[in-house]
Design a protein around this motif. Structure first.
Motif, mmCIF file in Angstrom:
data_model
loop_
_atom_site.group_PDB
_atom_site.id
_atom_site.type_symbol
_atom_site.label_atom_id
_atom_site.label_comp_id
_atom_site.label_asym_id
_atom_site.label_seq_id
_atom_site.Cartn_x
_atom_site.Cartn_y
_atom_site.Cartn_z
ATOM 1 N N ILE A 157 0.854 -1.190 0.000
ATOM 2 C CA ILE A 157 0.000 0.000 0.000
ATOM 3 C C ILE A 157 0.887 1.237 0.000
ATOM 4 O O ILE A 157 1.782 1.384 0.849
ATOM 5 C CB ILE A 157 -0.923 -0.020 1.227
ATOM 6 N N THR A 158 0.652 2.124 -0.958
ATOM 7 C CA THR A 158 1.401 3.387 -1.038
ATOM 8 C C THR A 158 0.459 4.495 -1.480
ATOM 9 O O THR A 158 -0.538 4.242 -2.177
ATOM 10 C CB THR A 158 2.573 3.295 -2.041
ATOM 11 N N PHE A 159 0.825 5.720 -1.103
ATOM 12 C CA PHE A 159 0.108 6.923 -1.538
ATOM 13 C C PHE A 159 0.943 7.607 -2.612
ATOM 14 O O PHE A 159 2.087 7.995 -2.353
ATOM 15 C CB PHE A 159 -0.118 7.878 -0.368
ATOM 16 N N PRO A 160 0.414 7.756 -3.843
ATOM 17 C CA PRO A 160 1.175 8.505 -4.853
ATOM 18 C C PRO A 160 1.397 9.956 -4.446
ATOM 19 O O PRO A 160 2.400 10.559 -4.820
ATOM 20 C CB PRO A 160 0.305 8.407 -6.112
ATOM 21 N N GLU A 161 0.464 10.502 -3.679
ATOM 22 C CA GLU A 161 0.562 11.897 -3.230
ATOM 23 C C GLU A 161 0.415 11.914 -1.708
ATOM 24 O O GLU A 161 -0.690 12.037 -1.176
ATOM 25 C CB GLU A 161 -0.529 12.732 -3.901
ATOM 26 N N PRO A 162 1.521 11.752 -0.961
ATOM 27 C CA PRO A 162 1.403 11.650 0.503
ATOM 28 C C PRO A 162 1.030 12.962 1.184
ATOM 29 O O PRO A 162 0.606 12.949 2.344
ATOM 30 C CB PRO A 162 2.792 11.183 0.924
ATOM 31 N N HIS A 163 1.195 14.081 0.468
ATOM 32 C CA HIS A 163 0.852 15.380 1.066
ATOM 33 C C HIS A 163 -0.014 16.141 0.070
ATOM 34 O O HIS A 163 0.319 16.238 -1.114
ATOM 35 C CB HIS A 163 2.106 16.190 1.395
ATOM 36 N N ARG A 164 -1.117 16.686 0.556
ATOM 37 C CA ARG A 164 -2.035 17.409 -0.305
ATOM 38 C C ARG A 164 -2.587 18.610 0.450
ATOM 39 O O ARG A 164 -2.857 18.526 1.661
ATOM 40 C CB ARG A 164 -3.176 16.503 -0.770
ATOM 41 N N ALA A 165 -2.738 19.709 -0.298
ATOM 42 C CA ALA A 165 -3.336 20.931 0.262
ATOM 43 C C ALA A 165 -4.593 21.253 -0.529
ATOM 44 O O ALA A 165 -4.566 21.279 -1.765
ATOM 45 C CB ALA A 165 -2.348 22.089 0.201
ATOM 46 N N VAL A 166 -5.689 21.487 0.198
ATOM 47 C CA VAL A 166 -6.992 21.741 -0.417
ATOM 48 C C VAL A 166 -7.560 23.022 0.184
ATOM 49 O O VAL A 166 -7.479 23.247 1.410
ATOM 50 C CB VAL A 166 -7.956 20.559 -0.195
ATOM 51 N N THR A 167 -8.140 23.834 -0.684
ATOM 52 C CA THR A 167 -8.783 25.074 -0.238
ATOM 53 C C THR A 167 -10.247 25.044 -0.631
ATOM 54 O O THR A 167 -10.573 24.769 -1.794
ATOM 55 C CB THR A 167 -8.094 26.292 -0.869
ATOM 56 N N VAL A 168 -11.122 25.305 0.338
ATOM 57 C CA VAL A 168 -12.563 25.370 0.094
ATOM 58 C C VAL A 168 -13.091 26.668 0.685
ATOM 59 O O VAL A 168 -12.429 27.330 1.502
ATOM 60 C CB VAL A 168 -13.290 24.153 0.707
ATOM 61 N N TRP A 175 -21.938 17.234 4.298
ATOM 62 C CA TRP A 175 -21.857 16.052 3.439
ATOM 63 C C TRP A 175 -21.513 16.385 1.980
ATOM 64 O O TRP A 175 -21.791 15.615 1.080
ATOM 65 C CB TRP A 175 -23.147 15.228 3.493
ATOM 66 N N GLU A 176 -20.902 17.546 1.787
ATOM 67 C CA GLU A 176 -20.414 17.872 0.448
ATOM 68 C C GLU A 176 -18.973 17.375 0.282
ATOM 69 O O GLU A 176 -18.199 17.335 1.244
ATOM 70 C CB GLU A 176 -20.477 19.382 0.193
ATOM 71 N N LEU A 177 -18.658 17.006 -0.952
ATOM 72 C CA LEU A 177 -17.332 16.458 -1.237
ATOM 73 C C LEU A 177 -16.280 17.558 -1.152
ATOM 74 O O LEU A 177 -16.393 18.597 -1.800
ATOM 75 C CB LEU A 177 -17.306 15.816 -2.629
ATOM 76 N N VAL A 178 -15.262 17.290 -0.336
ATOM 77 C CA VAL A 178 -14.159 18.236 -0.194
ATOM 78 C C VAL A 178 -12.998 17.833 -1.102
ATOM 79 O O VAL A 178 -12.491 18.621 -1.884
ATOM 80 C CB VAL A 178 -13.711 18.317 1.278
#
Length: 676
Positions: A157-168, A175-178
């Protein structure tokens, strides 16, 4: 006292009787020797199966990804004495002597995998188990098993993107998709490890979708996500997701132009500026803005940012395969962010189309020399001029001939392929070498179709001389008979039938021998006899030379004419055939074709062997007839029969000769002109 040696094992199936020789002696007495017979009978002896009972023990190999408590090995026993079968496992006790192992030994002698399975991240692991087995009668045996745990063949098991930044924004509801995270591996499941409280977000265990649990306000949250293998929980990986909830009153920078689309020639020098962005914000000045580039690495390598300026980083080579693979278009995105609030950003798409520039002249081929026979037909290919051009598209050239292109030019060139064709008559006597100037002109190598480059190339065409064929006359030898006319007249004898290749070539005829007193002359291809007052018959053998072709390539053939001249006063020999006077006409050439059969070699061999056998048989029969006196009459008749057949053969040969002579006479009459 006789005892069993320590460590010895008795097996009645292999050895059922032992004979021991015992010697005993007392001081001063003679030695006494006796024999002791030991019988081994089958009994209920407990024996562990090999190779478990061997010194090295048994070996079993398993993969690290086996499920927990999977049976790996079973301790087996040999039959009791070979008679009563295998002991029941319920009457046996299995004890593990070494306890420093994660493996488990059950009451029925099964070795199980650890309760939590093996660690799939480790290399090859080895565990040795020493096991004692005892039945209810106190009989026991022991052995060992070595379990080798091999690395798992499945992907971890691996994460291709281990770090992610999201702005909403704050307007997002419950219950909305972030965002959504994805891990690689088998049987992937997801879990949210932190934060536990407050529970602002939740994650779908199967899809990895992160959703809000309520209406969000301006805040920041760092989520720790774990992905694991559902069948092997120890195979897992973690990733962090930074979620920033942005207030609706904050504004991102505004940039002009919002989209940059341009065409740039491939000769644009590195360091030149393509565009300068003018970005403004309501709360910050230009000094607080940061500019960065995003996009495919193949395109990013050609650009660089210096503040708000987008510049060319490397040479834009339109003629390279790498640029052709990109479709001659470079794409990127300029990301403009505010220094105090990095999450307030603006993206400016960039599309740059690289245009071609005609940089190189065409290159002539080396040693453009061709050879063509002078008899080449109209449209024949002489050769191909293969020019080259380094501009893309490669070798996109047009071909043309320079100089006089009128009827004197026997060659033309294909405008697209560069093939040289024959379009006129060729004569190596008049000219055996042609020097052609072929101009190469490139096409479709510049955005401006008027910008074209060209180069003249020298091409040499040599003519290969082909000799003219000899004139052919049919027949080559003629025998003619004529009766001389009155002196001073002109008497045609025959007409020579000759031809040359090509058929249109003119032929000339000359008498080169046998023309005594000049009695014959040639008028074109007609032989004419000039009679005189000669009173005796005379025969002439004339040699006529027939010339064909022109110039130095003229070639000739000889025709032999045998003319028998009979004077008018000479009586004609009597003949059984009635002579008729017919008008002068062309000599008739009679061609007699005789069919000749050439048998194959096998037929000749079979015929020879059959004839030999026939002769042997006849010889044997003749001998038997000579030995019998009563058959003398038959022999005389036989000899008389053969003697009577011989004249028949002679007359047959004679008649055949007469036929040949008769046919030859008809042939000579066909050659003779009809004259009295």
């Amino acid at each position: 006292q006789v005892t069993l040696r320590a460590g010895a094992e008795l097996d009645a199936r292999q050895m059922s009787q032992y004979t021991l020789i015992l010697r005993a002696a007392c001081p001063g007495e003679d030695e006494v020797e006796e024999r002791l017979f030991v019988w081994v009978t089958p009994g209920n002896v407990l024996r562990c199966d090999s190779p478990f009972a061997s010194a090295e023990g048994d070996v079993v190999q398993v993969l690290a990804d086996v499920a927990p408590r999977t049976p790996l090995y079973a301790v087996l026993l040999q039959p009791l004495g070979g008679l009563t079968g295998f002991p029941s496992p319920s009457f046996l006790q299995f004890r593990l002597r070494n306890h420093n192992t994660p493996l488990t030994l059950t009451r029925r002698g099964l070795v199980l995998a650890p309760d939590n399975g093996f660690d799939p991240c480790k290399d090859t692991q080895t565990f040795r188990l020493e096991i004692d087995v005892m039945d209810r009668h106190g009989h026991n045996c022991s052995g060992a098993v070595k379990v080798e745990v091999l690395p798992s063949r499945r992907s971890h098991i691996t994460f291709p993107e281990p770090h992610r930044a999201v702005t909403v924004t704050e307007a997002i509801g419950p219950w909305e998709l972030v965002t959504q995270v994805q891990a690689r591996g088998d049987n992937v499941r997801y879990a949210l490890l932190a934060p536990v409280a407050p529970a602002l977000f939740t994650i779908d265990e199967v899809t990895g979708e992160i959703r809000s649990t309520r209406r969000l306000e301006g805040t920041r949250a760092q989520l720790l996500i774990q992905a694991y293998n559902a069948l092997h929980p120890k195979d897992h990986a973690t990733a962090t997701v930074n979620i920033t909830v942005q207030g609706t009153d904050s504004q991102a920078p505004r940039c002009v132009p919002a989209i940059f689309v341009s065409q740039v020639p491939e000769t644009e020098s590195p360091g030149s500026t393509l565009v300068t962005l003018r970005c403004t914000t309501s709360t910050s000045t230009d000094g607080c803005l940061h500019y960065a580039l995003e996009g495919p690495p193949s395109s990013l390598s050609h650009f660089c940012m210096e503040g708000p300026q987008l510049k060319v980083n490397t040479t834009l080579d339109y003629d390279s395969e790498a640029m052709a693979a990109l479709g001659f278009q470079l794409t990127a995105t300029i990301v403009v962010t505010m220094g105090e609030q990095p999450l307030q950003s603006t993206r400016v798409p960039v599309l740059v189309t690289v245009t071609p520039v005609n940089e190189f002249r065409p290159v002539c081929p080396n040693g453009a020399t061709f050879t063509v026979p002078e008899t080449a037909a109209f449209g024949s290919v002489v050769g191909r001029v293969a020019g080259t051009d380094s501009d893309y598209p490669l070798d996109s050239l047009e071909y043309s001939l320079e100089g006089d292109s009128g009827s004197a030019q026997p060659f033309s060139i294909d405008r697209r392929t560069g093939e040289i064709h024959v379009v006129g008559s060729l004569d190596s006597q008049q000219q055996n070498n042609y020097r052609l100037v072929v101009r190469l002109t490139d096409t479709h190598n510049d955005l401006d179709p008027r910008k074209r480059r060209s180069r003249p190339c020298d091409v040499s065409v040599r003519l290969q001389a082909v000799p003219d064929p000899l004139p052919v006359c049919i027949p080559e030898v003629q025998e003619l008979r004529i009766t001389a006319g009155s002196p001073g007249s002109r008497q045609p004898v025959t007409r020579l039938l000759c031809r040359s290749s090509p058929d249109s070539a003119a032929l000339s005829y000359t008498i080169v021998g046998g023309n005594e007193d000049g009695r014959f002359r040639l008028e074109g291809n007609t032989l004419v006899y000039l009679p005189n007052d000669r009173a005796e018959p005379h025969s002439f053998v004339l040699m006529v030379e027939v010339w064909g072709g022109s110039g130095a390539r003229r070639r000739s053939s000889l025709v032999a004419l045998v003319v028998h001249v009979t004077p008018r006063s000479t009586p004609v020999p009597p003949s059984t055939t009635t002579q008729h006077t017919t008008p002068q006409k062309e000599p008739l050439v009679v061609v007699q074709t005789e069919a000749v059969w050439h048998p194959p070699a096998w037929f000749v061999a079979v015929l020879t062997i059959s004839g030999a056998l026939l002769l042997v048989t006849l010889g044997c029969m003749a001998r038997s007839l000579l030995c019998s006196e009563k058959d003398l009459g038959f022999m005389s008749a036989f000899c008389s029969f053969h003697s009577n057949r011989a004249p028949g053969k002679l007359s047959l040969a004679k008649s055949s000769w007469d036929v040949v002579e008769h046919s030859r006479g008809k042939e000579e009459q066909g050659h003779m002109p009809a004259a009295q």
